[in-house]
Design a protein around this motif. Structure first.
Motif, PDB file in Angstrom:
ATOM      1  N   ARG A 235      58.908  68.238  48.816  1.00  0.00           N
ATOM      2  CA  ARG A 235      58.276  68.990  47.726  1.00  0.00           C
ATOM      3  C   ARG A 235      59.094  70.219  47.337  1.00  0.00           C
TER       4      ARG A 235
ATOM      5  N   CYS B 113      56.840  75.424  39.362  1.00  0.00           N
ATOM      6  CA  CYS B 113      56.633  74.910  40.716  1.00  0.00           C
ATOM      7  C   CYS B 113      56.799  76.023  41.751  1.00  0.00           C
TER       8      CYS B 113
ATOM      9  N   PHE C 193      54.682  67.817  43.389  1.00  0.00           N
ATOM     10  CA  PHE C 193      55.616  68.942  43.433  1.00  0.00           C
ATOM     11  C   PHE C 193      54.935  70.298  43.246  1.00  0.00           C
TER      12      PHE C 193
END
Length: 354
Positions: free
Chosen positions: A22, A61, A248
């Motif tokens: 991730r 993210c 993610f």
């Protein structure tokens, strides 16, 4: 600064989960920033636009990683969460401890006047006219509004943060932000690279702020319930794009279970949502299969009545079981007033905060 205390089972789940894949957005995002900075492999405008958009999503993210750090659930190491959180917070102009303390109360007092993170939407003392104007600034200027909204919990005269040691830590983090960005801006000015800084960092960061606040609005605006499972919108993707974006972003889109169980490992949130649906078949949870459908459900509230809780038509909340300054295992059972807890026996529905 408080430290999240985990049970043996919670800690085991954090240590066993696989997190490393991730993190691709971190190194890949840095490489993309370098490519944009040096015009590699081409200076074609189409490539520059693509890189800018790609970097902006990577930075989005990063905000989800920052969120995970604030819970101390990034891994089995609390120190890793704290120090990576401080680095990311410095990059995003938000002191890590300010964000963590605000976020703790966001989980405990969801949609209530004491939910500092959702101000002004959670504050019944703000007018509808003010919120209708403010929400557009919040969306368009997320890069600047986020530091302002989170910072209120430290700077406001009624701040719940009264511990001198905690406030000293926050002052140090603010100082680190000023020193770091002051040095970056000074160096860029000295070498004539201020335009480059705007192009490579500020513009992608500005776009990431829009994505982040769109997520905040989608998960919260218009939701009246104080029950975390019904007072937030949850997205459980049924297509590859939504599933990848969920992955993610540390499964933060599975927002209801996350809000109720802020110490749970993120990879267990989907299973937790399935468990609640199976155990409470008569409760209509606000679950959506695409993020776009959740945005459509939120849109009327954004345009007409941007608010949550009392500002979305709810009665005044009941008195919590206890006042807290840390994350708990189950907000509904440990904090939420019984009058605000929608159990399966009550079989109430609240798909859109109505």
């Amino acid at each position: 600064m408080s430290v999240t205390q985990f049970t043996e089972q919670e800690l085991k789940a954090l240590e066993e989960k696989t997190t490393i894949p991730r993190f691709l957005f971190l190194p890949v995002g840095l490489v993309a920033i370098w490519c944009l900075a040096v015009y590699w492999p081409t200076d074609a405008i189409s490539w520059q636009i693509f890189l800018t958009l790609f970097i902006s999503y990577c930075l989005f993210c990063w905000t989800s990683c920052f969120h995970e750090c604030s819970h101390h659930t990034l891994s089995g190491s609390k120190n890793a969460s704290i120090w990576l959180g401080r680095i990311l917070g410095t990059a995003m102009f938000v002191p890590y401890t300010v964000y963590r303390e605000s976020h703790i109360r966001h989980h405990a007092y969801l949609n209530k006047p004491s939910d500092w993170e959702l101000w002004p939407y959670s504050d019944p003392n703000t007018s509808l006219r003010f919120r209708r104007v403010f929400v557009w600034f919040d969306l368009a200027l997320g890069l600047f509004m986020a530091p302002f909204i989170y910072g209120r919990i430290f700077w406001h005269k009624d701040s719940p943060l009264t511990d001198p040691k905690l406030r000293r830590t926050i002052r140090y983090e603010y100082a680190a932000i000023v020193i770091f960005w002051g040095s970056v801006i000074a160096l860029c000015g000295y070498y004539g690279a201020l335009i480059g800084l705007l192009r490579v960092w500020v513009l992608p960061h500005y776009l990431a702020g829009i994505y982040q606040n769109t997520r905040k609005f989608t998960e919260h605006l218009g939701m009246s319930s104080y029950d975390p499972m019904l007072g937030t919108r949850t997205v459980v993707g049924n297509n590859i794009i939504t599933k990848l974006c969920t992955y993610f972003n540390f499964d933060i889109f599975v927002h209801g279970p996350h809000h109720r169980h802020p110490k749970i490992a993120h990879n267990l949130l989907l299973q937790k949502m399935d468990d609640y649906k199976e155990q409470n078949p008569d409760v209509k949870y606000p679950v959506f299969t695409t993020y776009w459908s959740a945005i459509i459900d939120m849109a009327p509230s954004f345009l007409k009545q941007p608010g949550v809780g009392m500002n979305a038509g709810a009665p005044e909340p009941g008195k919590e079981k206890k006042q807290i300054d840390n994350f708990v295992g189950d907000v509904a059972q440990e904090v939420l007033a019984d009058t605000d807890y929608v159990s399966k026996k009550e079989q109430k529905t609240n798909a859109s905060g109505s």
